[in-house]
Motif scaffolding. Structure first.
Motif, short mmCIF file in Angstrom:
data_model
loop_
_atom_site.label_atom_id
_atom_site.label_comp_id
_atom_site.label_asym_id
_atom_site.label_seq_id
_atom_site.Cartn_x
_atom_site.Cartn_y
_atom_site.Cartn_z
N THR A 66 4.91 13.18 35.12
CA THR A 66 5.71 12.26 34.31
C THR A 66 5.36 12.47 32.83
O THR A 66 4.19 12.39 32.44
N VAL A 67 6.40 12.75 32.04
CA VAL A 67 6.19 12.93 30.59
C VAL A 67 5.94 11.55 29.95
O VAL A 67 6.72 10.62 30.14
N VAL A 68 4.86 11.46 29.17
CA VAL A 68 4.55 10.20 28.46
C VAL A 68 5.22 10.19 27.10
O VAL A 68 5.89 9.23 26.72
N ASN A 69 5.05 11.24 26.34
CA ASN A 69 5.75 11.38 25.06
C ASN A 69 5.69 12.82 24.59
O ASN A 69 4.94 13.65 25.12
N SER A 70 6.52 13.11 23.61
CA SER A 70 6.58 14.44 23.01
C SER A 70 6.27 14.29 21.53
O SER A 70 6.94 13.54 20.81
N ILE A 71 5.24 15.00 21.06
CA ILE A 71 4.84 14.93 19.66
C ILE A 71 4.81 16.35 19.09
O ILE A 71 5.05 17.32 19.80
N LYS A 72 4.52 16.43 17.78
CA LYS A 72 4.49 17.73 17.13
C LYS A 72 3.46 18.66 17.79
O LYS A 72 3.67 19.86 17.89
N GLY A 73 2.34 18.06 18.26
CA GLY A 73 1.29 18.87 18.86
C GLY A 73 1.58 19.31 20.28
O GLY A 73 0.82 20.10 20.85
N GLY A 74 2.64 18.79 20.90
CA GLY A 74 2.98 19.22 22.26
C GLY A 74 3.50 18.09 23.13
O GLY A 74 3.85 17.01 22.65
N ILE A 75 3.52 18.36 24.44
CA ILE A 75 4.02 17.41 25.43
C ILE A 75 2.83 16.73 26.10
O ILE A 75 1.92 17.40 26.61
N ARG A 76 2.82 15.40 26.09
CA ARG A 76 1.79 14.66 26.83
C ARG A 76 2.40 14.20 28.15
O ARG A 76 3.52 13.65 28.16
N PHE A 77 1.64 14.39 29.23
CA PHE A 77 2.18 14.00 30.54
C PHE A 77 1.02 13.69 31.48
O PHE A 77 -0.16 13.86 31.16
N LYS A 78 1.36 13.20 32.69
CA LYS A 78 0.34 12.80 33.67
C LYS A 78 0.91 12.99 35.07
O LYS A 78 2.12 13.19 35.26
N ASN A 79 0.02 12.96 36.06
CA ASN A 79 0.45 12.87 37.46
C ASN A 79 -0.22 11.65 38.08
O ASN A 79 -0.97 10.94 37.42
#
Length: 897
Positions: free
Chosen positions: A515-528
């Motif tokens: 699941t994608v949490v957010n997208s920022i300049k530094g990349g994609i944050r996500f979790k399982n």
């Protein structure tokens, strides 16, 4: 809900925002304003309320709210009120929870700064006006909330409050608390003064200036030195009664005594008015010292923007302060120049400081303030610790310049001593803070301080080990390299998350396990799911750990607060170095390198600039700047400059003013050579704009500013006047301009640059030896060619029609203008034999005017009664006497040439 009348009982510069926990709302005109500012359209507004009384409403999320608050308080200089509902959903009871204004940011500091280093000035001024006999006595107090300084002054002033304006220019407050009420006839005058200096005025009643509890309040607020009696009554500043009343109003307005955290944080000092050059508001504007705020204006269009190569928030604030506070002390100015000279000569040190060292220094003044008022935590202590660990490298780099006396005295020795004072602070941090966790952004006390902390830390470490295994498993699942292409990120609020680059987003696209949490300049944050479960456990343990360590943290902050003085000192030294290094950077990067000015005492009375350039103009693309000279001595003090519009008069006189100011703040200057005697003020009257905010016409505005110059200028002042007298009739304007020029040249004897389109004023040089005429050169053939070169002598013709042709006026308009010019040509413009030589023409006109004056006196001087025929014969005889002299000027006036 609330009534619409509630919404509009306020000025438009106050914005009301309603906190509804998960979001914020604005209503009525505030909603429309916010919609335009944030969303650039009012279509996002919705009509809300009862059918018979609907008003506009708009919803803001947290990010929109914080952005809007920053813009309102830091840019637009509005007031903000945030309301919360203390009642139920049905019976709403809205009350103000937070209030802020440009000079009172305390309740919004977390929103505005949020651990970011922002170069924001937030000084707030209070003014108390009284009378002693026929004199006005003004007391002022200014609080700088970042440096925690209370500055006071008390002085005599006139009806136009020129001395008060000098203080406003010097301190640049964002807001002014001003007494209003019956008997205060000066309120409107001072209010207008503040508004023309872009200072928000907050009216307060007489009771808000009461000093009944002032001594007690100051005893709590002031930081006293070791061994010093904790009694503000013993301080000399306490005798400035009106200044103390102003101080009391600020303490009340800022609510400084409400929090015990402000105790022992402030210093009280008198404003050293005579230490700095006097600048008027007109000079700030005329010399483009600060950004104009115009849309599309480049950073280099102002002196502040040009000189600001600073790398720290500390330096940026200090530079803005120095530009408004040029020094008058020769030794202090030369000390700054000596440091700049050393940095200019040492390319390696200069560039390394700028590129590698200064950028790592946090805003130590903001951090010291947080420590002092007990609003800091482990994160602030850790940031200061990191800075202190880094400063020895700083010193090592500066050692290359330690042989320069000014560098050693101003920076090197002071910095080394202050670093030594911070040694025990560093030891305390190392003994109390878990540095490994802090390096990852997790600010925890070391577990050995408490048995419960040891248990919690062990459990957190165990969870983190499991999270690492989840990372490896996710890397295998996605075909990525653990710790490289896929990483773990610890967010202070969200906890542990996976992160990949934006280019690798395809690896998790349409993968339902993640699941994608957010997208920022530094990349994609996500979790399982596995990471989410472990992260929840980790955050729960961390919250318990944070709660358990609160008492220990409070003790650490209490101890750290004792190091506020050396932290502030280090911040001041770093700021000074940053500004002086910025001066050096600007000097060497200019199209032609700046030079160190030779500064002399004011008794020498010389100002000589060889090939001076305007620093902001020469840096513009496509500009080939024509440099000029300027030379003032004891015997040559007043320079009149004539020439065509657009010919460079204004640029020339501004370049001299800006260069003189740069020298007095410690900067090198854009010349080939410069010799400058110490000035006491730079005063200006440039331009002919209506002053709408003051309700003054063009002419009245320039008369007010010129009156201030006449009352203020001395023989050590630099006065810059451009096109005075354009706001009234030609004859009135010329007469007033002449009178002002003659007064400055004969009586004041200041250094003066007087650019004018009244060519008649050039004749002042015949009567006053210190007056010299100069003109900007131009060639006239088929068209006007502007040469932008300043040469001795006068310009004896107007080029207005040529300039109109350059502006592509229609031919028929140009021809009609020529006809009218011939019809309306003033007497000085008459053409006659010898008028092609300016000096010869001037002598012929002088002789002719004496004859005309003698003729008029003879006509009116007799008391005899004449018949009409006798009177006609007498006038005819007098006329023939005049014509017998064969003066070409008189013959031209009579149409006989």
């Amino acid at each position: 809900m609330f009534s619409s009348s509630f919404m509009f009982q306020k000025p438009n510069s106050t914005i009301r925002i309603f906190d509804r926990s998960d979001y914020y709302t604005l209503h009525g005109n505030d909603a429309l304003f916010a919609a335009k500012e944030i969303f650039k359209t009012t279509s996002v507004c919705k009509k809300i309320g009862p059918e018979h009384n609907k008003i506009d409403g708009v919803i803001l999320n947290k990010n929109h709210f914080e952005t809007f608050i920053r813009d309102l308080l830091l840019v637009k200089q509005y007031r903000v009120e945030v309301y919360v509902n203390n009642g139920s959903a049905k019976n709403q009871d809205w009350n103000v929870e937070y209030k802020g204004s440009p000079g009172n940011l305390a309740q919004f500091e977390e929103v505005l700064f949020n651990n970011n280093d922002v170069a924001v000035e937030s000084a707030i001024l209070a003014v108390k006006v009284g009378s002693e006999g026929t004199s006005k006595i003004v007391g002022v107090s200014c609080i700088d909330s970042i440096k925690s300084i209370i500055s006071v002054s008390e002085f005599e002033d006139g009806d136009s409050f020129m001395n008060l304006e000098t203080i406003v220019v010097l301190l640049k407050p964002k807001e002014c608390v001003l007494q209003v009420g019956e008997g205060n006839t000066d309120f409107q005058i001072v209010k207008q003064l503040m508004e023309r200096n872009n200072v928000l005025v907050t009216p307060k009643k007489k009771r808000d200036f009461s000093t009944d509890s002032l001594v007690q309040d100051l005893n709590n607020l002031l930081r006293f030195n070791k061994g010093q009696q904790r009694n503000s009554q013993a301080l000399p500043e306490i005798n400035l009664k009106r200044a103390m009343a102003a101080t009391a109003s600020l303490i009340s307005y800022l609510n400084l005594t409400a929090s015990s955290g402000e105790g022992g944080l402030f210093t009280l000092e008198e404003i050293p008015r005579n230490q700095y050059l006097r600048l008027d508001a007109a000079a700030i504007k005329a010399l483009n010292l600060e950004p104009s705020g115009r849309l599309g204006a480049s950073a280099n269009s102002s002196l502040l923007g040009l000189l600001d190569k600073c790398k720290t928030a500390l330096g940026k604030r200090l530079l803005a302060q120095w530009i408004r506070q040029p020094l008058r002390d020769l030794a202090l100015i030369n000390e700054r120049h000596e440091v700049v000279e050393a940095l200019v000569a040492d390319t390696d040190t200069r560039s390394t400081l700028s590129e590698d060292y200064l950028g790592r220094i946090p805003d130590l003044h903001q951090l010291a303030k947080k420590l002092g008022n007990k609003k800091a935590g482990l994160q602030e202590c850790y940031r200061i610790y990191q800075c202190m660990m880094y400063l020895p490298l700083f010193l090592e780099k500066l050692n290359a310049l330690a042989h320069v006396p000014a560098v050693k005295a101003m920076i090197f020795d002071s910095l080394r001593e202050s670093i030594e004072e911070m040694d025990k602070f560093q030891q305390m941090v190392e003994q109390t803070i878990d540095l490994d966790s802090a390096d990852r952004g997790d600010f925890l006390v070391k577990a050995e301080f408490d048995d419960e902390l040891k248990v919690l830390k062990s459990e957190m470490d165990d969870i983190e080990n499991k999270i690492q295994k989840v990372l490896h498993k996710a890397a295998n699942d996605l075909g990525m390299e653990s710790g490289k292409s896929i990483k773990l990120e610890l967010n202070p609020r969200l906890g542990y998350l996976f992160r990949i680059t934006l280019n690798e987003e395809k690896n998790i696209r349409n993968n339902k396990s993640y699941t994608v949490v957010n997208s920022i300049k530094g990349g994609i944050r996500f979790k399982n799911k596995n990471l989410e479960i472990l992260n929840d456990e980790y955050l729960s343990k961390k919250n318990s750990y944070t709660s358990q360590q609160k008492l220990i943290v409070a003790e650490i902050v209490e101890t750290a607060a004792g190091y506020v003085p050396p932290i502030k000192v280090i911040g001041g030294i770093i700021a000074t170095l940053d500004v002086l290094n910025s001066f050096a950077q600007v000097a060497v990067s200019a199209s032609e390198m700046y030079v160190r000015p030779k500064m002399l005492s004011n008794e020498t009375q010389e100002l000589r600039l060889v090939k001076v350039r305007h620093p902001c103009l020469e840096i513009q693309d496509g500009v080939n700047y024509i440099a000029n000279d300027a030379h003032f001595t004891k015997d040559s003090r007043f320079h009149i400059i004539t020439g065509p519009n657009m010919g460079g008069k204004s640029t020339y006189i501004r370049s001299i003013g800006v260069t003189a100011l740069m020298a007095h703040i410690g900067s090198f200057v854009p010349c080939e050579r410069a010799t400058i005697s110490i000035l006491d003020s730079i005063l200006a009257r440039i331009g002919a704009d209506d002053s709408q905010i003051r309700g003054l016409s063009t002419f009245m505005a320039e008369m007010v500013e010129t009156s201030a110059i006449l009352r203020t200028a001395t023989s050590n002042s630099l006065v810059i006047i451009d096109e005075l007298g354009r706001g009234t009739s030609t004859y009135d304007g010329c007469g007033i301009a002449w009178a002002i020029a003659e007064h400055l040249a004969k009586n004041v004897k200041s250094y003066c640059l007087f650019a004018t389109h009244f060519h008649e004023i050039t004749r002042l040089a015949e009567d006053v030896p210190s007056v010299n005429n100069f003109h900007v050169t131009a060639l006239v053939d088929e068209k006007l060619v502007l040469l932008y070169k300043v040469k001795p002598g006068i310009c004896d013709q107007s080029f207005g029609i040529h300039v109109a042709r350059m502006a592509n006026f229609p031919d028929d308009v140009i021809e009609f203008a020529k006809q009218k010019q011939a019809e309306l040509e003033d007497l000085q413009g008459a053409v006659f034999e010898g008028s092609d030589n300016p000096e010869k023409k001037r002598n012929i006109i002088n002789d002719g005017e004496k004859m005309i004056k003698d003729f008029m006196e003879k006509c009116t001087g007799s008391n005899e009664s004449f018949t009409d025929e006798e009177l006609i014969n007498r006038v005819r005889n007098l006329k023939e006497e005049v014509l017998a002299h064969n003066n070409p000027y008189i013959k031209a006036l009579l149409g006989m040439s």
